[in-house]
Scaffold this motif. Structure first.
Motif, PDB file in Angstrom:
ATOM      1  N   ASP A  44      19.908  17.388   8.190  1.00  0.00           N
ATOM      2  CA  ASP A  44      20.201  18.856   8.089  1.00  0.00           C
ATOM      3  C   ASP A  44      19.247  19.721   7.892  1.00  0.00           C
ATOM      4  OD1 ASP A  44      21.381  21.098   8.470  1.00  0.00           O
ATOM      5  OD2 ASP A  44      21.597  21.523   6.875  1.00  0.00           O
ATOM      6  N   TYR A  45      18.713  18.893   6.705  1.00  0.00           N
ATOM      7  CA  TYR A  45      16.703  19.042   6.430  1.00  0.00           C
ATOM      8  C   TYR A  45      15.717  18.811   7.446  1.00  0.00           C
ATOM      9  CZ  TYR A  45      12.525  20.418   4.132  1.00  0.00           C
ATOM     10  OH  TYR A  45      10.781  20.437   3.644  1.00  0.00           O
ATOM     11  N   LEU A  46      15.834  17.769   7.798  1.00  0.00           N
ATOM     12  CA  LEU A  46      14.812  16.803   8.515  1.00  0.00           C
ATOM     13  C   LEU A  46      15.011  18.172  10.162  1.00  0.00           C
ATOM     14  CD1 LEU A  46      11.915  16.000   9.619  1.00  0.00           C
ATOM     15  CD2 LEU A  46      14.048  13.670  10.423  1.00  0.00           C
ATOM     16  N   GLN A  47      15.907  18.486  10.527  1.00  0.00           N
ATOM     17  CA  GLN A  47      16.521  19.455  11.960  1.00  0.00           C
ATOM     18  C   GLN A  47      16.373  20.136  12.019  1.00  0.00           C
ATOM     19  OE1 GLN A  47      18.394  21.440  12.761  1.00  0.00           O
ATOM     20  NE2 GLN A  47      20.226  21.792  11.275  1.00  0.00           N
ATOM     21  N   GLN A  48      16.443  21.361  10.356  1.00  0.00           N
ATOM     22  CA  GLN A  48      16.594  22.141  10.054  1.00  0.00           C
ATOM     23  C   GLN A  48      14.859  22.898   9.970  1.00  0.00           C
ATOM     24  OE1 GLN A  48      18.759  25.252   7.020  1.00  0.00           O
ATOM     25  NE2 GLN A  48      19.846  23.351   7.277  1.00  0.00           N
ATOM     26  N   SER A  49      14.082  22.218   9.186  1.00  0.00           N
ATOM     27  CA  SER A  49      12.356  21.527   8.892  1.00  0.00           C
ATOM     28  C   SER A  49      12.309  22.001  10.353  1.00  0.00           C
ATOM     29  CB  SER A  49      12.219  21.552   7.756  1.00  0.00           C
ATOM     30  OG  SER A  49      11.925  20.236   8.108  1.00  0.00           O
ATOM     31  N   GLU A 100      22.350  15.097  27.936  1.00  0.00           N
ATOM     32  CA  GLU A 100      22.671  16.182  28.501  1.00  0.00           C
ATOM     33  C   GLU A 100      22.461  17.378  27.826  1.00  0.00           C
ATOM     34  OE1 GLU A 100      23.774  16.581  31.639  1.00  0.00           O
ATOM     35  OE2 GLU A 100      23.481  14.662  31.528  1.00  0.00           O
ATOM     36  N   ALA A 101      22.447  17.148  26.086  1.00  0.00           N
ATOM     37  CA  ALA A 101      22.391  17.656  25.350  1.00  0.00           C
ATOM     38  C   ALA A 101      21.854  17.606  23.602  1.00  0.00           C
ATOM     39  CB  ALA A 101      24.174  18.999  24.965  1.00  0.00           C
ATOM     40  N   SER A 102      20.131  17.794  23.278  1.00  0.00           N
ATOM     41  CA  SER A 102      19.849  17.178  22.284  1.00  0.00           C
ATOM     42  C   SER A 102      20.132  17.990  21.184  1.00  0.00           C
ATOM     43  CB  SER A 102      18.028  16.965  23.549  1.00  0.00           C
ATOM     44  OG  SER A 102      17.979  18.078  23.449  1.00  0.00           O
ATOM     45  N   GLU A 103      21.020  19.296  21.433  1.00  0.00           N
ATOM     46  CA  GLU A 103      20.680  20.723  20.378  1.00  0.00           C
ATOM     47  C   GLU A 103      21.826  20.634  19.724  1.00  0.00           C
ATOM     48  OE1 GLU A 103      23.272  21.792  23.937  1.00  0.00           O
ATOM     49  OE2 GLU A 103      20.969  21.031  23.286  1.00  0.00           O
ATOM     50  N   LEU A 104      22.610  18.917  20.479  1.00  0.00           N
ATOM     51  CA  LEU A 104      23.989  18.597  19.197  1.00  0.00           C
ATOM     52  C   LEU A 104      23.134  18.150  17.443  1.00  0.00           C
ATOM     53  CD1 LEU A 104      25.683  16.222  21.479  1.00  0.00           C
ATOM     54  CD2 LEU A 104      26.509  18.541  20.276  1.00  0.00           C
ATOM     55  N   ILE A 105      21.647  16.954  17.935  1.00  0.00           N
ATOM     56  CA  ILE A 105      21.096  17.123  16.393  1.00  0.00           C
ATOM     57  C   ILE A 105      21.030  18.717  15.121  1.00  0.00           C
ATOM     58  CG2 ILE A 105      18.995  16.686  15.361  1.00  0.00           C
ATOM     59  CD1 ILE A 105      18.510  15.053  17.958  1.00  0.00           C
ATOM     60  N   GLN A 107      23.152  21.266  15.805  1.00  0.00           N
ATOM     61  CA  GLN A 107      23.914  21.262  15.938  1.00  0.00           C
ATOM     62  C   GLN A 107      24.911  20.692  14.772  1.00  0.00           C
ATOM     63  OE1 GLN A 107      25.922  22.047  19.985  1.00  0.00           O
ATOM     64  NE2 GLN A 107      24.029  24.065  20.098  1.00  0.00           N
ATOM     65  N   ASP A 108      24.969  19.274  14.770  1.00  0.00           N
ATOM     66  CA  ASP A 108      26.019  18.505  14.312  1.00  0.00           C
ATOM     67  C   ASP A 108      24.991  17.633  13.515  1.00  0.00           C
ATOM     68  OD1 ASP A 108      27.917  17.595  12.798  1.00  0.00           O
ATOM     69  OD2 ASP A 108      29.293  17.483  14.893  1.00  0.00           O
ATOM     70  N   PRO A 109      24.399  16.963  13.314  1.00  0.00           N
ATOM     71  CA  PRO A 109      23.076  16.940  13.488  1.00  0.00           C
ATOM     72  C   PRO A 109      23.815  14.593  12.380  1.00  0.00           C
ATOM     73  CG  PRO A 109      23.215  18.201  11.102  1.00  0.00           C
ATOM     74  CD  PRO A 109      23.869  18.907  12.204  1.00  0.00           C
ATOM     75  N   TYR A 110      25.061  15.173  11.402  1.00  0.00           N
ATOM     76  CA  TYR A 110      25.605  14.040  10.569  1.00  0.00           C
ATOM     77  C   TYR A 110      27.035  13.619  11.281  1.00  0.00           C
ATOM     78  CZ  TYR A 110      23.289  15.889   6.505  1.00  0.00           C
ATOM     79  OH  TYR A 110      22.472  16.184   6.143  1.00  0.00           O
TER      80      TYR A 110
END
Length: 150
Positions: A44-49, A100-105, A107-110
């Motif tokens: 979560d930290y890596l994807q948010q930062s 198709e939806a790389s934004e899943l990283i 939205q739901d990283p775990y």
């Protein structure tokens, strides 16, 4: 995943979640082992930062990895991130949803945003190099506080 399976830390206005059912590299990659295989993803930290993920390129199935080899490149609106493998083994699976939806990283990283499945080569050796959830939470807190001071 319920709240009692999550550790969390809030720094300034940001809250970072750390599930207790996996281990973490100091680079922010999580490892969840299931029956001799490991799923890998961004914390979560890596994807948010890093920012909103625009594209995720994962090394192909069959790629052999040593600990520290890049297994994915993540392009975000802010930066391009090369993601080092915290384990040694062979890529056996790539999350098909990311095409198709790389934004899943983000939205739901775990769960839905996992990146790759690895056949582990030497889990006992790799495991001792990883941080437990509380150790990773402390690292996240330190990194986030340092980032706020910049």
């Amino acid at each position: 995943m319920s709240d009692d399976e999550m550790l969390k830390v809030t720094v300034d206005k940001f809250t970072f979640l750390v599930p207790t059912d996996r281990l973490y590299s100091d680079a922010g990659v999580w490892v969840k082992v299931e029956e001799g295989r490991a799923r890998l993803g961004l914390s979560d930290y890596l994807q948010q930062s890093s920012g909103d993920v625009a594209f995720a390129k994962v090394e192909p199935v069959g790629t052999k990895l040593q600990r520290g080899d890049d297994f994915a490149d993540i392009e975000t609106v802010k930066v391009d991130v090369s993601v080092p493998s915290p384990v040694q083994g062979t890529i056996m699976e790539i999350n098909p949803a990311l095409a198709e939806a790389s934004e899943l990283i983000n939205q739901d990283p775990y769960e839905k945003g996992w990146v790759a499945g690895i056949e582990l080569a030497d889990w006992e050796a790799d495991r001792v190099q990883l941080l437990n959830p509380s150790g990773y939470l402390a690292l996240v807190k330190d990194q986030a506080e340092a980032e706020m001071k910049k």
